[in-house]
Design a protein around this motif. Sequence first.
Motif, PDB file in Angstrom:
ATOM      1  N   VAL A  87     -22.093  75.999  18.876  1.00 50.85           N
ATOM      2  CA  VAL A  87     -21.964  74.641  19.405  1.00 50.85           C
ATOM      3  C   VAL A  87     -23.318  74.198  19.938  1.00 50.85           C
ATOM      4  O   VAL A  87     -24.005  74.973  20.616  1.00 50.85           O
ATOM      5  CB  VAL A  87     -20.918  74.579  20.548  1.00 50.85           C
ATOM      6  CG1 VAL A  87     -20.878  73.196  21.184  1.00 50.85           C
ATOM      7  CG2 VAL A  87     -19.544  74.977  20.030  1.00 50.85           C
ATOM      8  N   GLU A 117     -21.037  72.835  15.545  1.00 50.17           N
ATOM      9  CA  GLU A 117     -20.352  71.701  16.167  1.00 50.17           C
ATOM     10  C   GLU A 117     -21.337  70.972  17.065  1.00 50.17           C
ATOM     11  O   GLU A 117     -22.078  71.600  17.836  1.00 50.17           O
ATOM     12  CB  GLU A 117     -19.153  72.201  16.981  1.00 50.17           C
ATOM     13  CG  GLU A 117     -18.368  71.085  17.648  1.00 50.17           C
ATOM     14  CD  GLU A 117     -17.160  71.592  18.426  1.00 50.17           C
ATOM     15  OE1 GLU A 117     -16.611  70.807  19.212  1.00 50.17           O
ATOM     16  OE2 GLU A 117     -16.778  72.767  18.246  1.00 50.17           O
ATOM     17  N   ALA A 147     -22.367  78.660  23.026  1.00 55.32           N
ATOM     18  CA  ALA A 147     -22.809  77.269  22.916  1.00 55.32           C
ATOM     19  C   ALA A 147     -24.213  77.158  23.475  1.00 55.32           C
ATOM     20  O   ALA A 147     -24.589  77.883  24.407  1.00 55.32           O
ATOM     21  CB  ALA A 147     -21.861  76.338  23.671  1.00 55.32           C
TER      22      ALA A 147
END
Length: 379
Positions: A87, A117, A147
């Motif tokens: 992410v 993402e 992330a």
Amino acid sequence: MQNVYITKAAKFLPNSPVQNDEMEDYLGKINNIPSKARRIVLRNNGITTRYYALDKQGNVTHSNAELTKNAILNLFDDDFTKNQFEVLSCGTSTPDLLLPSHAAMVHGLIKNNQSVELNSSSGVCNSGMNALKYGYLSIKSGNSKNAVCSGSERVSTWMKSEKFDSEVENLKELDEQPIIAFKKDFLRWMLSDGAAAFLLQDAPNKEGLSLKIEWMESYSYAHELETCMYAGGDKLADGEIKPWSDYSSEDWLKESVFSLKQDVKILNDNILIKGVQSMKAAMDKHQLSSDNIDYLLPHVSSNYFVQGLFDEFSKKGIHVPLEKWFMNLSEVGNVGSASIYLMVEDLLNNGKLKKGDRIMLCVPESGRFSYSYAYLTVV
């Protein structure tokens, strides 16, 4: 629900530190006259050095996306490479483009070998915390195992004197004083450039320290208060904002519609009061006392607010001694959404932390008065 840890923090500050007496060498002088506000603002904000993505000739050296990319690349090593993150969540007040999104432009520069993402958080200083919360919740929910979150600003190009030339000439034609309003000039001496990033994972480092994110909270008071800091429009007499798209393209230049502006009176009347109100709400919700805070990292735009914030905290029963406050505003400047990242990076990497320390992050945003908090434990 998964635990979430900040396992690494990194930064990128462009070029060499800029001293107070050098600022107009980089930003230029509006109407070729030294700013009367500069010394007053600098005396109050306590900033002694900052960084610009400019050289002394005013040439751009880095885009916002490049600043962010450079900070993010400093997170990676042989143990965790740029091809492993899932992410990418990026916050900024000053994206290079209206679209595509800031995160998409950063991802394009990283050039890893996989799809990720993306999330782009807009706003003012809270855009960095909102980016962090997206990554935190993604891991917390089990949606991802890791992330990369960032905060960045490249505001110097918005503040260059040439951006105000058309407004000055228009004022001269109207036989008015060719002086830029304080709400614009004020911010030229407050804001600067840079980027910082965190790597979030669902497990702590096997060696070295990590920061466990215990919780995050956010509050907005836009339902009560009018706009305070804005760009891409102008405030009308009734307090409403007229957007750039409702102006003629000629007025974009004549009225410096795209410049950053701040209503200083509304700022002074509300920023501390609402900050303390929201901080107390977050602490009460999580049954946290002042004794549960070993380090308080408040993002303040100016040292002018520090004593006032301490006093307002004390009135509400929040007693965190100033020796527990950690800030690096004077050295790196006010870098907006990146400031809280830069503070955490400094504290995590300077050797002061020990396991068990508890850290509170506090970020106000004067756009329309919103606040974000995060509570971390060193593990």
